[in-house]
Design an enzyme around this catalytic site. Structure first.
Site, PDB file in Angstrom:
ATOM      1  N   ASP A   1       0.880  -1.171   0.000  1.00 55.21           N
ATOM      2  CA  ASP A   1       0.000   0.000   0.000  1.00 55.21           C
ATOM      3  C   ASP A   1       0.913   1.214   0.000  1.00 55.21           C
ATOM      4  O   ASP A   1       2.121   1.098   0.214  1.00 55.21           O
ATOM      5  CB  ASP A   1      -0.886  -0.025   1.264  1.00 55.21           C
TER       6      ASP A   1
ATOM      7  N   CYS B   1      -4.443  -1.493  -1.855  1.00 54.30           N
ATOM      8  CA  CYS B   1      -4.572  -0.054  -2.055  1.00 54.30           C
ATOM      9  C   CYS B   1      -5.495   0.130  -3.243  1.00 54.30           C
ATOM     10  O   CYS B   1      -5.239  -0.411  -4.325  1.00 54.30           O
ATOM     11  CB  CYS B   1      -3.199   0.527  -2.358  1.00 54.30           C
TER      12      CYS B   1
ATOM     13  N   GLU C   1      -2.964   8.500   7.865  1.00 59.45           N
ATOM     14  CA  GLU C   1      -1.539   8.162   7.847  1.00 59.45           C
ATOM     15  C   GLU C   1      -0.798   8.896   8.974  1.00 59.45           C
ATOM     16  O   GLU C   1       0.017   8.315   9.676  1.00 59.45           O
ATOM     17  CB  GLU C   1      -0.987   8.581   6.472  1.00 59.45           C
TER      18      GLU C   1
ATOM     19  N   HIS D   1      -7.169   2.991   3.677  1.00 62.53           N
ATOM     20  CA  HIS D   1      -6.907   3.821   4.863  1.00 62.53           C
ATOM     21  C   HIS D   1      -8.177   4.055   5.683  1.00 62.53           C
ATOM     22  O   HIS D   1      -8.118   4.244   6.884  1.00 62.53           O
ATOM     23  CB  HIS D   1      -6.333   5.178   4.447  1.00 62.53           C
TER      24      HIS D   1
END
Ligand code: APR
Length: 437
Positions: free
Chosen positions: A10, A73, A152, A182
């Site tokens: 990812d 991802c 993140e 995410h």
């Protein structure tokens, strides 16, 4: 070296949710996780650049013993999943596609919202998923700039979540698809913001299930190890894993440069005498090779080139944008001429994408012919009036991005007939090198 491992990658921490779910199902698998944090966020990069990263990381993982690669991802899956399967046919790829299918089954009002990155919506994958699975259901595609980066960084996501969620709920969605890995880590926040009566679908476990299905019969033979790698700062990544997953594994730094399958060289001279497999012609749509490089090619190739060109147009009609016509190279040393039509410069926003399409079409056709070497002129920079410095930059950048997808082409020669054009090509190639190493 590990063998028969499962590689998971990812842009950053998003794929950790998928990784955790895979581990829960495959207790013995050897897992390798790559976080491409030096190049994050993917969602705000162009598709070509995300695709280049997907190729480079997959190649790395395969070199480390991965036989299954989970593209954890959505942006990378959208940009590259199809091409990865073509390029590495012996490897199983498991990718993320927005869970439009279960959402279409779940919605009561016939209205679903998809939260994802811009890159995910740009890829053909999203359009094809909607096309296949959203029959009779309306889909609100909401790009969420900043949200993956906030997850993140462990930053406050509330403003983003409230805004993006309200946007789809206010427009009537009763089912929300999380289209970026995410967002799995903030699924509860999104549920809370969406309120009662709205279902939030997180595809992380479905993807892990798919990976487990591919591998379950081989699980017993695995080493049960997990390696964590990042192209960014390993201490930061270790802290992120601790925050999001609650474990404190060892993290290693890794450098994974983009791979180019071939090189770009600038040559000053006459394209018709280049010792290459394919010569690209800057043609017009009717393949009437009256002037410029086209006339030089028709002259050097002899009547066979004109005859084959006429036959091509008689059969297919004028050469459309983004397509190439392939003919013999006649008396020239090359095997084929690939004719593409660049844009007539109008100083409009369409000039550049149009030239990009011409360069790609020429290279795709060369690849189809199995060419190892291709000579390309400064398409559009002559009679078609594209400012030469700009044309040379666009051509060099497109050729460079194209080479990062891999393939059989080992050399692209940018051939300049005059000193000034050679200088423009040189400058463009030099600037590529200084940007990407
Ligand atoms: N070798 C390499 N480059 C050449 C050569 C040659 N023998 N001859 C010309 N060139 C260069 C020109 O100097 C220019 O930099 O090719 C570049 C492209 O110029 P054009 O041939 O004019 O192509 P373009 O601007 O795309 O215009 C296409 O011109 O010849 C007609 O049939 C063609 O109608 C089409 C139009």
């Amino acid at each position: 070296m590990t063998t028969d491992a499962i590689g998971v990658f990812d842009s950053g921490v998003g794929g950790l949710a998928v990784l955790t779910e895979i581990r829960a199902r495959l207790l013995n698998a050897a897992l390798i996780y790559v976080a491409d944090q030096a190049h994050a966020p993917y969602g705000e990069r162009g598709l070509e650049s995300v695709r280049a990263r997907a190729f480079a990381i997959s190649e790395y993982l395969i070199g480390e013993g991965a036989t299954t690669v989970v593209v954890a991802c959505n942006s990378a899956s959208a940009a590259a999943l199809h091409e990865l399967r073509e390029r590495f046919p012996t490897v199983s790829f498991v990718g993320m596609e927005p869970a439009v299918k279960p959402a279409a089954g779940a919605t009561k009002r016939g209205m679903i919202g998809v939260l994802a990155t811009e890159a995910t919506f740009q890829g053909e994958l999203f359009a094809s998923v909607v096309d296949r699975h959203a029959r009779g259901v309306s889909v609100i595609a909401r790009a969420c700039p900043g949200l993956a980066a906030a997850v993140e960084d462990g930053a406050d996501v509330d403003d983003f979540v409230n805004r993006y969620t309200a946007d789809v709920v206010d427009r009537g969605a009763d089912t929300i698809v999380l289209g970026c890995t995410h967002y799995s880590f903030i699924a509860d926040r999104i549920r809370a913001a969406a309120g009662d009566g709205v279902e939030v679908i997180d595809p992380a476990s479905a993807v892990a299930r798919q990976a487990a299905r591919v591998r379950s019969d081989r699980d017993a033979a695995g080493t049960g190890t997990t390696r964590f790698l990042t192209t960014g700062d390993p201490r930061r990544f270790a802290a992120q894993i601790a925050r999001l997953v609650g474990t404190t594994p060892k993290v290693d730094a890794v450098e994974i440069p983009d791979v180019r399958s071939g090189r770009i060289v600038v040559v000053r001279g006459d394209i018709t005498t280049q010792p290459v497999d394919v010569i690209v012609n800057a043609a017009n749509a009717h393949l009437a090779h009256g002037g410029g490089v086209a006339a030089a090619i028709a002259r050097a190739g002899g009547p066979a080139v004109d005859d084959a060109s006429r036959a091509w147009v008689a059969e297919h009609g004028p050469v459309p944008r983004g397509r190439a016509a392939i003919t013999t190279a006649g008396a020239m040393a090359a095997g084929h001429v690939v004719h593409v039509v660049g844009p007539v410069f109008r100083d409009s926003p369409e000039d550049e994408p149009h030239l990009v399409d011409a360069v790609r079409a020429a290279l795709d056709a060369s690849a189809e012919l199995g060419a190892a070497s291709v000579a390309m002129p400064a398409i559009s920079a002559g009679i078609y009036g594209y400012p030469p410095a700009d044309a040379c930059r666009v051509i060099a950048e497109t050729a460079d991005a194209w080479l990062r997808k891999g393939g059989t082409v080992r050399e692209i020669r940018l051939v300049a007939f005059d000193e000034a054009t050679a200088a423009h090509f040189d400058a463009a190639v030099l600037s590529l090198r200084s940007r990407t190493g």
